[in-house]
Design a protein around this motif. Sequence first.
Motif, PDB file in Angstrom:
ATOM      1  N   UNK A 143      67.470  36.126 -33.517  1.00 39.63           N
ATOM      2  CA  UNK A 143      68.544  36.612 -32.667  1.00 39.63           C
ATOM      3  C   UNK A 143      68.832  38.063 -33.035  1.00 39.63           C
ATOM      4  N   UNK A 144      68.926  38.872 -32.026  1.00 35.59           N
ATOM      5  CA  UNK A 144      69.279  40.274 -32.222  1.00 35.59           C
ATOM      6  C   UNK A 144      70.791  40.413 -32.101  1.00 35.59           C
ATOM      7  N   UNK A 145      71.405  41.085 -33.068  1.00 36.68           N
ATOM      8  CA  UNK A 145      72.851  41.309 -33.062  1.00 36.68           C
ATOM      9  C   UNK A 145      73.115  42.806 -33.047  1.00 36.68           C
ATOM     10  N   UNK A 146      73.878  43.262 -32.062  1.00 39.24           N
ATOM     11  CA  UNK A 146      74.261  44.665 -31.962  1.00 39.24           C
ATOM     12  C   UNK A 146      75.763  44.763 -32.171  1.00 39.24           C
ATOM     13  N   UNK A 147      76.165  45.642 -33.074  1.00 43.74           N
ATOM     14  CA  UNK A 147      77.587  45.874 -33.340  1.00 43.74           C
ATOM     15  C   UNK A 147      77.905  47.303 -32.939  1.00 43.74           C
ATOM     16  N   UNK A 148      78.844  47.451 -32.005  1.00 49.49           N
ATOM     17  CA  UNK A 148      79.266  48.774 -31.546  1.00 49.49           C
ATOM     18  C   UNK A 148      80.728  48.979 -31.901  1.00 49.49           C
ATOM     19  N   UNK A 149      81.038  50.189 -32.339  1.00 48.81           N
ATOM     20  CA  UNK A 149      82.433  50.533 -32.639  1.00 48.81           C
ATOM     21  C   UNK A 149      82.647  51.994 -32.246  1.00 48.81           C
ATOM     22  N   UNK A 150      82.788  52.244 -30.928  1.00 49.39           N
ATOM     23  CA  UNK A 150      82.908  53.621 -30.455  1.00 49.39           C
ATOM     24  C   UNK A 150      84.091  54.355 -31.085  1.00 49.39           C
ATOM     25  N   UNK A 204      81.089  48.195 -44.488  1.00 50.01           N
ATOM     26  CA  UNK A 204      79.977  47.260 -44.675  1.00 50.01           C
ATOM     27  C   UNK A 204      80.479  45.829 -44.778  1.00 50.01           C
ATOM     28  N   UNK A 205      81.681  45.638 -45.341  1.00 46.25           N
ATOM     29  CA  UNK A 205      82.236  44.284 -45.463  1.00 46.25           C
ATOM     30  C   UNK A 205      82.471  43.645 -44.104  1.00 46.25           C
ATOM     31  N   UNK A 206      83.020  44.417 -43.161  1.00 47.83           N
ATOM     32  CA  UNK A 206      83.282  43.885 -41.826  1.00 47.83           C
ATOM     33  C   UNK A 206      81.963  43.575 -41.111  1.00 47.83           C
ATOM     34  N   UNK A 207      81.001  44.463 -41.207  1.00 45.71           N
ATOM     35  CA  UNK A 207      79.706  44.220 -40.564  1.00 45.71           C
ATOM     36  C   UNK A 207      79.005  43.010 -41.184  1.00 45.71           C
ATOM     37  N   UNK A 208      79.133  42.845 -42.487  1.00 47.11           N
ATOM     38  CA  UNK A 208      78.551  41.686 -43.164  1.00 47.11           C
ATOM     39  C   UNK A 208      79.223  40.391 -42.702  1.00 47.11           C
ATOM     40  N   UNK A 256      86.934  37.476 -26.057  1.00 48.82           N
ATOM     41  CA  UNK A 256      87.599  38.657 -26.610  1.00 48.82           C
ATOM     42  C   UNK A 256      88.990  38.285 -27.092  1.00 48.82           C
ATOM     43  N   UNK A 257      89.488  39.105 -27.998  1.00 50.17           N
ATOM     44  CA  UNK A 257      90.832  38.894 -28.526  1.00 50.17           C
ATOM     45  C   UNK A 257      91.287  40.170 -29.197  1.00 50.17           C
ATOM     46  N   UNK A 258      92.604  40.300 -29.341  1.00 51.35           N
ATOM     47  CA  UNK A 258      93.146  41.407 -30.122  1.00 51.35           C
ATOM     48  C   UNK A 258      94.183  40.853 -31.074  1.00 51.35           C
ATOM     49  N   UNK A 259      94.251  41.480 -32.252  1.00 53.06           N
ATOM     50  CA  UNK A 259      95.159  41.003 -33.290  1.00 53.06           C
ATOM     51  C   UNK A 259      95.510  42.175 -34.213  1.00 53.06           C
ATOM     52  N   UNK A 260      96.242  41.860 -35.267  1.00 57.06           N
ATOM     53  CA  UNK A 260      96.693  42.884 -36.211  1.00 57.06           C
ATOM     54  C   UNK A 260      95.553  43.417 -37.080  1.00 57.06           C
ATOM     55  N   UNK A 261      94.472  42.642 -37.220  1.00 54.96           N
ATOM     56  CA  UNK A 261      93.303  43.083 -37.979  1.00 54.96           C
ATOM     57  C   UNK A 261      92.036  42.661 -37.232  1.00 54.96           C
ATOM     58  N   UNK A 262      90.938  43.332 -37.540  1.00 57.71           N
ATOM     59  CA  UNK A 262      89.663  42.935 -36.954  1.00 57.71           C
ATOM     60  C   UNK A 262      89.293  41.520 -37.374  1.00 57.71           C
ATOM     61  N   UNK A 263      89.577  41.166 -38.618  1.00 52.15           N
ATOM     62  CA  UNK A 263      89.194  39.850 -39.135  1.00 52.15           C
ATOM     63  C   UNK A 263      89.891  38.724 -38.382  1.00 52.15           C
ATOM     64  N   UNK A 264      91.170  38.887 -38.099  1.00 46.56           N
ATOM     65  CA  UNK A 264      91.910  37.858 -37.361  1.00 46.56           C
ATOM     66  C   UNK A 264      91.372  37.735 -35.934  1.00 46.56           C
ATOM     67  N   UNK A 265      91.155  38.869 -35.281  1.00 47.66           N
ATOM     68  CA  UNK A 265      90.616  38.848 -33.921  1.00 47.66           C
ATOM     69  C   UNK A 265      89.212  38.243 -33.911  1.00 47.66           C
ATOM     70  N   UNK A 266      88.393  38.581 -34.904  1.00 48.67           N
ATOM     71  CA  UNK A 266      87.040  38.031 -34.985  1.00 48.67           C
ATOM     72  C   UNK A 266      87.077  36.520 -35.148  1.00 48.67           C
ATOM     73  N   UNK A 267      87.986  36.035 -35.971  1.00 48.76           N
ATOM     74  CA  UNK A 267      88.106  34.587 -36.183  1.00 48.76           C
ATOM     75  C   UNK A 267      88.399  33.870 -34.858  1.00 48.76           C
ATOM     76  N   UNK A 312      77.415  37.280 -40.760  1.00 50.34           N
ATOM     77  CA  UNK A 312      77.525  35.918 -41.274  1.00 50.34           C
ATOM     78  C   UNK A 312      78.041  34.959 -40.201  1.00 50.34           C
ATOM     79  N   UNK A 313      79.081  35.369 -39.486  1.00 47.13           N
ATOM     80  CA  UNK A 313      79.666  34.514 -38.445  1.00 47.13           C
ATOM     81  C   UNK A 313      78.666  34.239 -37.324  1.00 47.13           C
ATOM     82  N   UNK A 314      77.912  35.265 -36.932  1.00 49.49           N
ATOM     83  CA  UNK A 314      76.954  35.072 -35.847  1.00 49.49           C
ATOM     84  C   UNK A 314      75.743  34.284 -36.298  1.00 49.49           C
ATOM     85  N   UNK A 315      75.378  34.369 -37.572  1.00 51.92           N
ATOM     86  CA  UNK A 315      74.311  33.521 -38.095  1.00 51.92           C
ATOM     87  C   UNK A 315      74.732  32.053 -38.052  1.00 51.92           C
TER      88      UNK A 315
END
Length: 100
Positions: free
Chosen positions: A1-8, A14-18, A68-79, A22-25
């Motif tokens: 699986x190819x995963x592309x992460x964009x953050x314009x 590196x922790x967030x990208x890791x 999609x989601x929005x939250x106070x942190x990227x980690x919460x929104x990602x979850x 992990x979540x997509x794996x």
Amino acid sequence: MELTIESPGLQTGANLESLIQSKFNDLKNIYSRITNSLVVLRKENDDRKKYFHVEAQVAVPQKTLFANDKAETFEIALHKVMEDLEHQLHRYKEERNHFR
């Protein structure tokens, strides 16, 4: 699986990208035929608050799943996005198995 992460316009650590990797794996454990995924990270400034917005697309045969989601942190929104995608993948997998 190819995963592309964009953050314009943002520097992501590196922790967030890791964490995203992990979540997509983990999604591959639910359905192994995911072809590619796209994650877009954005920071939104409201007059009162800062929001971190996560959008994700997951391509599977004959369909593209989106959350999609929005939250106070990227980690919460990602979850929250990952929970939604997991639910969609389970439903997609059931539909595919039903038509076999």
